[in-house]
Motif scaffolding. Structure first.
Motif, PDB file in Angstrom:
ATOM      1  N   TRP A  57       0.783  -1.249   0.000  1.00 44.23           N
ATOM      2  CA  TRP A  57       0.000   0.000   0.000  1.00 44.23           C
ATOM      3  C   TRP A  57       0.810   1.293   0.000  1.00 44.23           C
ATOM      4  N   PRO A  58       1.842   1.406   0.844  1.00 46.30           N
ATOM      5  CA  PRO A  58       2.558   2.698   0.858  1.00 46.30           C
ATOM      6  C   PRO A  58       3.044   3.100  -0.541  1.00 46.30           C
ATOM      7  N   MET A  59       3.595   2.138  -1.267  1.00 45.26           N
ATOM      8  CA  MET A  59       4.106   2.462  -2.587  1.00 45.26           C
ATOM      9  C   MET A  59       2.982   2.908  -3.513  1.00 45.26           C
ATOM     10  N   TRP A  60       1.866   2.180  -3.470  1.00 45.71           N
ATOM     11  CA  TRP A  60       0.782   2.540  -4.399  1.00 45.71           C
ATOM     12  C   TRP A  60       0.128   3.867  -4.033  1.00 45.71           C
ATOM     13  N   LEU A  61       0.130   4.154  -2.732  1.00 53.17           N
ATOM     14  CA  LEU A  61      -0.397   5.459  -2.338  1.00 53.17           C
ATOM     15  C   LEU A  61       0.509   6.574  -2.858  1.00 53.17           C
ATOM     16  N   ALA A  62       1.833   6.329  -2.737  1.00 48.51           N
ATOM     17  CA  ALA A  62       2.772   7.324  -3.260  1.00 48.51           C
ATOM     18  C   ALA A  62       2.579   7.490  -4.759  1.00 48.51           C
ATOM     19  N   ILE A  63       2.398   6.358  -5.458  1.00 46.68           N
ATOM     20  CA  ILE A  63       2.204   6.415  -6.915  1.00 46.68           C
ATOM     21  C   ILE A  63       0.914   7.176  -7.242  1.00 46.68           C
ATOM     22  N   LEU A  64      -0.129   6.878  -6.456  1.00 46.84           N
ATOM     23  CA  LEU A  64      -1.400   7.588  -6.678  1.00 46.84           C
ATOM     24  C   LEU A  64      -1.210   9.091  -6.491  1.00 46.84           C
ATOM     25  N   GLY A  65      -0.478   9.445  -5.425  1.00 47.19           N
ATOM     26  CA  GLY A  65      -0.197  10.858  -5.169  1.00 47.19           C
ATOM     27  C   GLY A  65       0.504  11.499  -6.354  1.00 47.19           C
ATOM     28  N   LEU A  66       1.524  10.827  -6.871  1.00 42.73           N
ATOM     29  CA  LEU A  66       2.273  11.380  -8.006  1.00 42.73           C
ATOM     30  C   LEU A  66       1.370  11.515  -9.227  1.00 42.73           C
ATOM     31  N   VAL A 107       9.494   7.504  -0.837  1.00 41.61           N
ATOM     32  CA  VAL A 107       8.684   6.360  -0.405  1.00 41.61           C
ATOM     33  C   VAL A 107       8.808   5.229  -1.429  1.00 41.61           C
ATOM     34  N   ILE A 108       8.688   5.557  -2.719  1.00 42.83           N
ATOM     35  CA  ILE A 108       8.761   4.522  -3.752  1.00 42.83           C
ATOM     36  C   ILE A 108      10.149   3.890  -3.773  1.00 42.83           C
ATOM     37  N   LEU A 109      11.192   4.753  -3.731  1.00 46.34           N
ATOM     38  CA  LEU A 109      12.559   4.238  -3.820  1.00 46.34           C
ATOM     39  C   LEU A 109      12.868   3.295  -2.662  1.00 46.34           C
ATOM     40  N   PHE A 110      12.511   3.721  -1.439  1.00 51.41           N
ATOM     41  CA  PHE A 110      12.868   2.860  -0.314  1.00 51.41           C
ATOM     42  C   PHE A 110      11.941   1.667  -0.191  1.00 51.41           C
ATOM     43  N   THR A 111      10.723   1.778  -0.676  1.00 48.94           N
ATOM     44  CA  THR A 111       9.888   0.583  -0.777  1.00 48.94           C
ATOM     45  C   THR A 111      10.581  -0.420  -1.691  1.00 48.94           C
ATOM     46  N   GLY A 112      11.128   0.099  -2.790  1.00 49.27           N
ATOM     47  CA  GLY A 112      11.835  -0.773  -3.728  1.00 49.27           C
ATOM     48  C   GLY A 112      13.007  -1.462  -3.064  1.00 49.27           C
ATOM     49  N   ILE A 142       4.716  -0.133 -15.195  1.00 52.90           N
ATOM     50  CA  ILE A 142       5.088  -1.549 -15.344  1.00 52.90           C
ATOM     51  C   ILE A 142       6.204  -1.869 -14.355  1.00 52.90           C
ATOM     52  N   ALA A 143       7.188  -0.941 -14.243  1.00 55.32           N
ATOM     53  CA  ALA A 143       8.285  -1.156 -13.298  1.00 55.32           C
ATOM     54  C   ALA A 143       7.746  -1.295 -11.884  1.00 55.32           C
ATOM     55  N   ALA A 144       6.762  -0.422 -11.547  1.00 57.58           N
ATOM     56  CA  ALA A 144       6.142  -0.525 -10.221  1.00 57.58           C
ATOM     57  C   ALA A 144       5.428  -1.863 -10.083  1.00 57.58           C
ATOM     58  N   GLY A 145       4.803  -2.297 -11.181  1.00 61.40           N
ATOM     59  CA  GLY A 145       4.141  -3.595 -11.178  1.00 61.40           C
ATOM     60  C   GLY A 145       5.126  -4.722 -10.905  1.00 61.40           C
ATOM     61  N   ILE A 146       6.293  -4.618 -11.459  1.00 64.34           N
ATOM     62  CA  ILE A 146       7.309  -5.647 -11.235  1.00 64.34           C
ATOM     63  C   ILE A 146       7.705  -5.681  -9.759  1.00 64.34           C
ATOM     64  N   LEU A 147       7.868  -4.472  -9.183  1.00 61.69           N
ATOM     65  CA  LEU A 147       8.173  -4.419  -7.748  1.00 61.69           C
ATOM     66  C   LEU A 147       7.079  -5.122  -6.960  1.00 61.69           C
ATOM     67  N   GLN A 148       5.835  -4.825  -7.312  1.00 64.44           N
ATOM     68  CA  GLN A 148       4.695  -5.421  -6.631  1.00 64.44           C
ATOM     69  C   GLN A 148       4.718  -6.949  -6.792  1.00 64.44           C
ATOM     70  N   ASN A 149       5.060  -7.359  -7.977  1.00 59.38           N
ATOM     71  CA  ASN A 149       5.145  -8.784  -8.269  1.00 59.38           C
ATOM     72  C   ASN A 149       6.164  -9.451  -7.347  1.00 59.38           C
ATOM     73  N   ILE A 150       7.338  -8.803  -7.220  1.00 59.18           N
ATOM     74  CA  ILE A 150       8.376  -9.365  -6.352  1.00 59.18           C
ATOM     75  C   ILE A 150       7.882  -9.397  -4.905  1.00 59.18           C
TER      76      ILE A 150
END
Lengths: 415, 688
Positions: free
Chosen positions: A15-24, A335-340, A400-408
């Motif tokens: 969730w934190p990553m997707w919220l950050a993505i939504l914000g962006l 948030v996205i970078l450190f989630t990664g 897609i890159a974010a999707g890959i992170l989510q996949n992992i």
């Protein structure tokens, strides 16, 4: 049992990553709107326009709005990201080589048949939309390198493997450079370097590589700044000029006659114009900014309209929302970078870890180069700001890159 | 935090990456801090410099009104046709791509379109578009014009964000034509500009002054304006003395310009504060009568009249009229004189001197008018008896064979009154020299304010010249001789006065020995009477100096002055020198004067003739001084002028009485004045 299952499902999404993505994405939509709508000659509201014009006319107008197109790209991107989560990333990795060669093919074809815009062939026209293969090249290089380097670390000691890795990077690098799209090409290098480092390639190779790259860059700079014309590396004029601007060189230093000097000065004014105006935009925003759609730099055309909504979207945000706006954007990216990085740490295997780190590196390179360019600590290169800049391909690739992170994350180790 | 929890597990690679990314983000953050917070001021200044143009818009200049708020100077709207260049950008582009460029390429197929060539072609395109507009508009208003290329380029390159004025000052027919026939053009507008307007042209031009174009920045301006709309500064008269009050405070307008320098929007940063109206003590009707009376005198040589007239309210010191001739039309200074106009108006003629205010700034010898002072000085002397008669041979010498002073009065026996109304030089020279003495005469003159400014606002008047009683020497510092006294006794030589000084002197005789502070400005008040701003008032009836003259002695002078106008000889005919000022039911008291004027070579040139007077004898209300250069005699030339003015004053008094029942001594106050209404419909009322 059922509850446990539910809990399990809940933790499937980071969730934190997707919220950050939504914000962006929200910020991106708002400021692309701000950057592109100020100069519309008629000020009809959306609703009034809808009421007054026929469906077809309204639809056509609506779909030609930059922010609408961006929203569509976001939607498409989120869909793609979801699609990439449907199957294990291992399956994706297995196809990596195929994807890689398809990308190489696209890169070759863009050079041959691409649409020429401002002296560069970067787009393939697919009728409905235009498509930028160099954006995809970053993803596919990341994919192929992660897959390639995910072998046992002992194998990484062999020189041949090191050179193969290098080769896999340099082939698309040279092709992209040929378009020319220096910025996108350059992003491949840190991805390659960081992946090798994290994979555990012996430090000796890395040091050699870094040293070599350092010497090359040094030579390039020396060449641009000091070499007489016949010894110069064949760079595009504008690329050379951008570097001259970055190093604050006087364009007229070689000019001997007055008209020549005048021409050189004019050229210098032209070449420094964008970056100076971007700097004025960012700086004049101050602490709190002038307010959404209140920025003048873009509205009055000082910040060129052609770039305000894509490569220089950060200038628009910084002018209108000030330092606080900049901090919010940087925070969302952090948030996205450190989630990664966290996902890399949680990854089930080396492949996942490398993929995650690759994605993080790719994001970070874009962010650093793009924002750095707005405040003049990096030279101007046409690199988009992930998720904020206008551009379908870029948005699609970032999601897609974010999707890959989510996949992992979904297939992380469960201990 | 989630992230760092994971990294605790001694994962060295990820730690390195994390540190690297953190370092990168820290660089960005500090860079942004530096640009957006530390240097924000500089970049904001850069941004304003490139996208704002500050324009100074002058405030509406205050009017100059007479004591009944009749405008003497006002602002007339003039209508200009302005072209808004930012609206034409599409047309410029259209003209360039569809016309200028193809034509050029067809004509010069081999010339490459370099930056310079394109620049020139774009210039040409803009010129064509604007020139078309001008042709269209000027044809519709039936005054075809062509565009001056350089004027347009100069405007385009320097003031692109301001509208370009196509046509100036349209007549009302032209305005009608414009409004009817050119309504569809969005880029054109009829804009109002206020022009200073002097409705009575030459009337009191010296007093009111005139303006001159002035666009230089004021020293206390806090904005460094890029553009200044035309502004004017007062250079003479009231316009100059009260320039800052009349001008008010200019507005600062900021024009937001786009990258091409075209106007995008406007914003008023500080609004204008309109200038104050200056209310004068002048009565327009009396001033007009004075002007008419003065110009009715045809100079002896048939040349334009050179002279001045001052009318005072002798009880309050209010200046009711102040005229200097020849005059000029201040309206001419607004567009500026052309060389020809300047020559035609003889503005620099050394004799006519139309720019000099003769009433307050010209030095005259008072001639026999000065006998008022000499007479008072004699009366103050204990050895002098006004009833004593002495024989006048009509020729005065200090010693036998010395310089002769000739007399216009016939030889005979003279007592004080006879000597006064016939203006015997011999009598006043003898008594002045041997009874009063130089010191007493000079002290008396000084008491009446000779040789010092009357106290009009800045730069309006001059000192004149009069010796100092402390150390009696001549103007050039040489020794004072009896001959100088003899000369002074008949108002010649070591003396120079202004008509205003003479009028004040006469007023002091009339009001019982009070030298008044002349009042020219009644009040400074806001243009908008409803603004609530408190007007600045200047009190009337300020006594500058109480002369403390024995009323009995003053009465001798007053009776002598009455004789000057009303004395009849044995057969009942008026025989005083001022008899031409006689009026049947309004008793005028006066004194004539004639002063010889010499040219540079000390040769006799002409006479300056005087008539000072007050009226009515019983309770004086008015005092006036009239001088005409190159006139025949004071009685012949000036006394009729005085009579004409008194007649006008009586008519005016009746008019005001009919309107309100109150004599015009006090102006309507701000509280009861109704702006826009004339006196007849809005009678001034005295507040209880």
């Amino acid at each position: 049992m059922f509850e446990a299952d539910l809990n399990q499902r809940e933790r499937q999404v980071d969730w934190p990553m997707w919220l950050a993505i939504l914000g962006l994405m929200l910020i991106g939509t708002a400021f692309i709107y701000s950057a592109t709508s100020v100069n519309e000659s008629d000020t009809l509201g959306l609703w009034e326009r809808f009421r007054k014009s026929s469906w077809a006319v309204f639809g056509k107008w609506f779909l030609s709005r930059f922010y609408i197109k961006q929203v569509l790209a976001y939607g498409l991107g989120v869909g793609a990201a979801a699609a990439f989560c449907l199957f294990d990333y291992h399956r994706l990795a297995r196809w990596s080589l195929v994807i890689y060669w398809v990308t190489i093919l696209l890169l070759v074809s863009v050079i041959l048949i691409g649409n020429k815009v401002l002296g560069a062939r970067r787009w393939i026209d697919l009728g409905v939309f235009q498509f930028q293969p160099s954006e995809f090249a970053k993803l596919s290089v990341l994919l192929v390198l992660a897959n390639f380097l995910s072998r046992p670390s002992e194998e990484l000691r062999s020189p041949s493997l090191f050179f193969k890795t290098l080769g896999l990077t340099l082939l698309p690098f040279v092709l992209i450079l040929k378009e020319p799209d220096l910025g996108s090409a350059l992003v491949l290098l840190p991805i390659c370097l960081v992946l090798m480092f994290v994979a555990g390639v012996p430090p000796f190779y890395l040091k050699t590589l870094l040293g070599g790259a350092g010497i090359l860059v040094g030579l390039l700079v020396v060449d641009i700044l000091f070499a007489p014309p016949y010894l110069r590396i064949p760079l595009q004029d504008y690329q050379r000029d951008r570097l001259l601007v970055y190093f604050a060189q006087d364009f007229a230093s070689h000019a001997t006659t007055a008209p020549e000097r005048e021409r050189a000065r004019q050229l210098q004014r032209d070449r420094t114009y964008n970056i100076e105006q971007a700097l004025i935009s960012v700086g004049s925003g101050g602490l709190t900014g002038k307010g959404w759609r209140q920025g003048t730099q873009n509205a009055l055309g000082y910040l060129p309209k052609a770039v305000a909504h894509n490569d220089f979207i950060f200038s628009v945000i910084a002018e209108e929302k000030g330092f606080l706006g900049s901090v919010i954007v940087l925070t969302l990216y952090t948030v996205i970078l450190f989630t990664g990085i966290r996902i890399a740490g949680q990854a089930r295997d080396r492949l996942g870890r490398l993929l995650a780190i690759g994605v993080v590196t790719m994001f970070f390179s874009h962010i650093f180069i793009n924002i750095g360019m707005n405040i003049r600590i990096m030279p101007v290169t046409g690199i988009p700001l992930p998720l904020l800049s206008y551009g379908g391909t870029s948005v699609l690739c970032s999601l897609i890159a974010a999707g890959i992170l989510q996949n992992i994350y979904i297939y992380r180790r469960s201990y | 935090m989630l992230v760092f929890d994971q990294l605790k597990r001694s994962d060295r690679h990820l730690q390195v990456i994390s540190v690297g990314i953190l370092a990168g983000l820290a660089i960005l953050l500090s860079g942004l801090w530096y640009v957006q917070v530390v240097s924000a001021r500089r970049f904001r200044a850069d941004q304003q410099e490139q996208s704002f143009r500050s324009v100074r818009v002058p405030a509406i200049r205050g009017k100059i009104l007479d004591r009944y708020r009749q405008p003497l100077v006002e602002n007339r709207p003039s209508y200009n046709v302005n072209l808004y260049l930012e609206e034409l950008r599409r047309q410029f582009y259209h003209e360039y791509t569809n016309s200028v460029k193809p034509q050029f390429v067809r004509a010069n197929p081999n010339v490459p379109l370099t930056r310079k060539v394109i620049g020139d072609l774009e210039r040409e395109a803009r010129y064509r578009v604007v020139s078309n507009y001008l042709f269209q508009v000027s044809s519709t208003i039936r005054e075809p014009r062509s565009l001056v290329e350089n004027a347009f380029y100069a405007h385009y390159s320097r003031q692109r964000s301001l509208p370009f004025t196509l046509l100036k000052d349209l007549s009302s027919e032209q305005m009608a034509l414009f409004v009817e026939n050119v309504p569809d053009l969005v880029s054109l507008a009829l804009d109002v500009q206020l022009t200073r307007f002097y409705p009575y042209t030459n009337l009191a031009a010296h007093l009111l002054g005139h303006l001159q174009r002035d666009d230089t920045p004021a020293e206390d301006e806090d904005i460094n304006y890029q553009f200044r709309l035309p502004d004017y500064v007062g250079v003479k008269g009231i316009e100059a003395a009260f320039d800052s009050e009349l001008r008010g405070k200019a507005a600062a307008k900021m024009v937001l310009v786009n990258r091409m320098g075209y106007r995008q929007s406007e914003e008023v940063w500080s609004s204008a504060e309109p200038g104050l109206n200056v209310v004068l003590t002048i009565d327009l009707k009396i001033q007009q009568a004075t002007e008419k009376a003065l110009t009715n005198v045809l100079g002896r040589t048939g040349k334009p009249v050179r002279g001045a007239a001052v009318v005072l309210d002798c009880t309050t010191g209010d200046i009711l009229a102040l005229e200097s001739a020849p005059s000029f039309d201040p309206n001419h200074f607004i567009p500026g004189f052309t060389h020809q106009e300047w020559e035609d108006a003889k503005m620099t003629d050394r004799e006519l001197k139309p720019l000099v205010n003769r009433a307050t700034r010209e030095n005259y010898a008072p001639g026999s008018v000065f006998k008022i002072i000499v007479g008072l000085a004699c009366l103050e002397s204990s050895t002098f008896d006004p009833k004593e008669t002495i024989y006048s041979p009509a020729l005065f010498r200090l010693r036998p064979g010395g310089h002769p002073w000739r007399d216009l009065a016939p030889p005979g026996n003279y007592d004080f009154r006879k000597a006064f109304f016939l203006s015997s030089n011999y009598y006043f020279q003898t008594n002045g020299l041997y009874k009063a003495g130089a010191k007493r005469i000079i002290e008396m003159g000084r008491r009446f304010g000779l040789g010092e400014r009357t106290g009009l606002p800045k730069g309006q008047d001059v000192d004149g010249y009069f010796p100092s009683p402390d150390q009696i020497v001549k103007r050039d510092g040489s020794r004072w001789m009896d001959g100088d006294t003899a000369n002074l006794c008949i108002g010649q030589g070591e003396i120079a006065v202004t008509p205003l000084q003479m009028a004040l002197m006469t007023a002091a005789i009339a009001n019982g020995g009070k030298l008044m502070q002349p009042r020219l400005i009644m009040a400074l008040e806001a243009q908008d009477l409803n603004s609530g701003a408190e007007p600045i008032r200047f009190p009337a009836g300020q006594v500058k100096r109480d002369l403390r003259i024995d009323p009995n002695k003053l009465e001798w002078i007053r009776l002598a002055m009455l004789d000057d106008v009303e004395h009849t000889n044995a057969v009942g005919r008026l025989d005083g020198t001022g008899k031409n000022a006689f009026m049947k039911d309004f008793r005028v008291c006066g004194k004539t004067g004639t002063a010889q004027v010499f040219d540079e070579n000390n040769r006799y040139k002409e006479h300056d003739v005087w008539f000072v007077s007050y009226a009515p004898f019983e309770s004086p209300r008015y005092a006036m001084a009239i001088v005409v250069e190159g006139g025949g005699s004071g009685g012949g030339t000036c006394a009729p002028v005085a009579r004409e003015i008194y007649q006008a004053i009586l008519k005016r008094e009746a008019e005001l009485k009919a309107a309100s029942g109150i004599v015009a001594s006090d102006p309507p106050t701000v509280e009861n004045a109704q702006p826009g209404l004339t006196l007849n419909t809005a009678p001034p009322r005295r507040i209880p």
